[in-house]
Every structure is written in C-alpha cells, then in structure tokens.
Design a protein around this motif. Structure first.
Motif, PDB file in Angstrom:
ATOM      1  N   PHE A  49      -9.838  -2.680  -5.403  1.00 49.26           N
ATOM      2  CA  PHE A  49      -9.239  -1.830  -4.382  1.00 49.26           C
ATOM      3  C   PHE A  49      -7.777  -2.198  -4.150  1.00 49.26           C
ATOM      4  N   PHE A  50      -7.497  -3.482  -3.972  1.00 51.07           N
ATOM      5  CA  PHE A  50      -6.118  -3.898  -3.707  1.00 51.07           C
ATOM      6  C   PHE A  50      -5.224  -3.643  -4.926  1.00 51.07           C
ATOM      7  N   GLU A  51      -5.787  -3.831  -6.105  1.00 55.03           N
ATOM      8  CA  GLU A  51      -5.018  -3.544  -7.320  1.00 55.03           C
ATOM      9  C   GLU A  51      -4.679  -2.055  -7.400  1.00 55.03           C
ATOM     10  N   LYS A  52      -5.645  -1.214  -7.092  1.00 52.10           N
ATOM     11  CA  LYS A  52      -5.424   0.240  -7.136  1.00 52.10           C
ATOM     12  C   LYS A  52      -4.470   0.674  -6.025  1.00 52.10           C
ATOM     13  N   LEU A  53      -4.570   0.025  -4.889  1.00 46.03           N
ATOM     14  CA  LEU A  53      -3.718   0.356  -3.745  1.00 46.03           C
ATOM     15  C   LEU A  53      -2.240   0.184  -4.097  1.00 46.03           C
ATOM     16  N   ARG A  54      -1.943  -0.850  -4.884  1.00 43.02           N
ATOM     17  CA  ARG A  54      -0.552  -1.128  -5.257  1.00 43.02           C
ATOM     18  C   ARG A  54      -0.021  -0.121  -6.269  1.00 43.02           C
ATOM     19  N   SER A  55      -0.904   0.476  -7.050  1.00 47.85           N
ATOM     20  CA  SER A  55      -0.458   1.371  -8.128  1.00 47.85           C
ATOM     21  C   SER A  55      -0.486   2.846  -7.739  1.00 47.85           C
ATOM     22  N   GLU A  56      -1.120   3.163  -6.604  1.00 51.29           N
ATOM     23  CA  GLU A  56      -1.243   4.553  -6.183  1.00 51.29           C
ATOM     24  C   GLU A  56      -0.124   4.946  -5.230  1.00 51.29           C
ATOM     25  N   ASN A  57       0.382   6.151  -5.379  1.00 50.25           N
ATOM     26  CA  ASN A  57       1.404   6.653  -4.472  1.00 50.25           C
ATOM     27  C   ASN A  57       0.797   7.203  -3.185  1.00 50.25           C
ATOM     28  N   GLU A  58      -0.408   7.721  -3.296  1.00 49.79           N
ATOM     29  CA  GLU A  58      -1.062   8.348  -2.145  1.00 49.79           C
ATOM     30  C   GLU A  58      -1.951   7.339  -1.422  1.00 49.79           C
ATOM     31  N   PHE A  59      -1.818   7.282  -0.104  1.00 52.29           N
ATOM     32  CA  PHE A  59      -2.610   6.354   0.689  1.00 52.29           C
ATOM     33  C   PHE A  59      -4.073   6.794   0.689  1.00 52.29           C
ATOM     34  N   PRO A  60      -5.016   5.861   0.514  1.00 47.92           N
ATOM     35  CA  PRO A  60      -6.430   6.257   0.450  1.00 47.92           C
ATOM     36  C   PRO A  60      -6.982   6.712   1.796  1.00 47.92           C
ATOM     37  N   LYS A  61      -8.076   7.444   1.720  1.00 48.79           N
ATOM     38  CA  LYS A  61      -8.820   7.850   2.910  1.00 48.79           C
ATOM     39  C   LYS A  61     -10.224   7.247   2.815  1.00 48.79           C
ATOM     40  N   THR A  62     -10.936   7.269   3.898  1.00 41.73           N
ATOM     41  CA  THR A  62     -12.312   6.760   3.901  1.00 41.73           C
ATOM     42  C   THR A  62     -13.233   7.819   4.485  1.00 41.73           C
TER      43      THR A  62
END
Length: 282
Positions: A49-62
C-alpha cells in the motif's frame, strides 16, 4: 455443533496466526486507487500500500465491505455454529456495522449479533480476541456480549499521533487553511475516539510534545499497577514503534503490549509516520 462464531473486519489488523488460532473470520474493507479496488489484508498489504501510494498521482479512497460478503460468511458459519457475533470498527467512521447488521437479517440457520466497537485498529482487536477466547471456552453469546460491553464501559483508550496533515486534508478532515496553518506551526494533532468519531484530542506543536502527551495519559491508567493490555500501532515507522514498546515494557511491569500497525484503510486517512497507543485495564 459449535455454539458461537466470531467475525470481524480487516481494520482490527489481527495477524493471520491469531485469526487461525482463535478461529476468527475476517471480512476485508476496500482500498480504491483510481479504477482499481483492493481487499485490504487479502489483495493489498500495508507494505504494498505505501509503495503504491508513493507512485500514484490520485489519492486513494476507502469503502466498506459489501452486504454480500457478510452474507456469504454468515451462511458458511451457520452450517457449523448456532450463533455469530460480528465485531466491527466504529459505526461513526464506516458503514461496515450497518452492512454487517443488514446481512444478519438475511441469513437463516444462525442468530447474528453485531457489536459496534466504537473504535478501530488493534484496540478493536482486543474486543475480538476476548470474544474469540470466550467462544472457544464455550460461553454463550449473551455472556460474551455482556463482557464486551463491560470492557467498553470500563474504558477502551486509543490516541493517535498524526505526522503529516496532508492525508487528513485530502480525506476531507482538514480544510486548506487549517492545513497551511498547521504545517507552519508544526502542529501534530493527537486524535482519539469520542462518540464513535475520530476527533482532535489536542493540537500540539512538535511531535515530541504530542507523544509525551499521549504517554502522560497512559501513565494515568498504568501507574497504580493494575494489569493493562496495550498496543503500539505504527504506519511504516516500525523502529520507532518498537522503541516505544520497549520503553513502556521496561517502565511498567503490569503492562502487556502487542505491536500492531495501521493497515491500508486507516493509513489512508492518518498517513505514513503516524503512531498510536491504545489500552484497557483488564
């Protein structure tokens, strides 16, 4: 046939070995990156999750689990159990409780009881572990629920130190002005649960002072020597959490501490570097 089955959602962040040991069924919440949805703890772990968070431009939702995921689990458990107790994260921050409750009314073969922990993370997990232990020992659902309500009324404490205000801002919990002022003043909000909601307990300048405030609150509960179960919770800052756990164990012989973590769903809102301390008097 066994009497009581225990179900919880993924935000209790119980390790797989505990789920297996206590025969706990876990239903995951969802983390959504763009058009991709992942079941936390099953399809995406906290490191990924943290790895993907750094590479994604769009903030995730839950998002909460579907009613169908609860129905499927209840129907499976009803074949071997007469009753089911589901323990969810706070209904004030997620619709998971309502999904679990609605699903319970659609299942035949077992009576379903849904308990609102009014909290989250490993502190929610304390309720789950106590219920699972009692279920294994053959207690009735009424007695288990009575015990969970006793734990709640006696006080379940959880305080979170947020390192980066940007996640709270992007998640809609801080406006832009609050974000700018908070960053300028090095505000490190201490958060807690009140009336099922996550609210600021105190806004403190500097991380060290914020952590000391949490530790002073813990000391009020622990200093008289009464037995306490506690958890130190981290978000990709394990070394800091281990250090805190070690310091607390050295200072308090009456405290049993479990190291845990903020998984993808909760970390989406609190952000990397957050630190939590939760406890209850046993």
């Amino acid at each position: 046939m066994k009497t009581v089955a225990i179900v919880t959602d993924s935000t209790a962040y119980l390790p797989n070995e505990m789920l297996s040991e206590y025969d706990i069924s876990m239903i995951p919440l969802n983390v959504v990156f763009g058009n991709e949805s992942f079941l936390e703890e099953k399809e995406i772990g906290v490191d990924d999750f943290f790895e993907k968070l750094r590479s994604e431009n769009e903030f995730p939702k839950t998002s909460q689990p579907s009613i169908g995921s609860f129905i499927e689990t209840y129907e499976r458990l009803s074949k071997t159990h007469e009753e089911i107790i589901t323990i969810t994260l706070s209904s004030g921050i997620s619709g998971t409780f309502q999904s679990a409750y609605s699903a319970g009314g659609m299942v035949e073969g077992a009576d379903v009881h849904v308990f609102d922990s009014e909290i989250s993370c490993m502190v929610q997990g304390f309720y789950v572990l106590e219920a699972a232990r009692m279920a294994q020992e053959g207690y009735s659902s009424d007695r288990i629920l009575e015990r969970l309500n006793e734990m709640k009324s006696e006080g379940m404490h959880a305080y979170f130190l947020v390192n980066d205000l940007s996640n709270l801002h992007r998640g809609g919990r801080l406006n832009a002005a609050q974000l700018v002022v908070g960053n300028l003043l090095q505000i490190k909000p201490v958060l807690t649960f009140v009336d099922k909601q996550i609210v600021p307990y105190e806004k403190i300048r500097t991380r060290k002072k914020a952590l000391n405030k949490i530790l002073s609150l813990f000391d009020e509960s622990a200093k008289d020597g009464a037995p306490i179960k506690a958890t130190v919770i981290y978000a990709n800052n394990k070394e800091e959490a281990l250090k805190l756990k070690s310091e607390l164990e050295e200072k308090y012989s009456n405290v049993e501490i479990i190291l845990s973590y903020f998984g993808p769903v909760i970390a989406t809102h609190l952000g990397e570097g957050s630190l939590g301390l939760g406890w209850y008097r046993t």
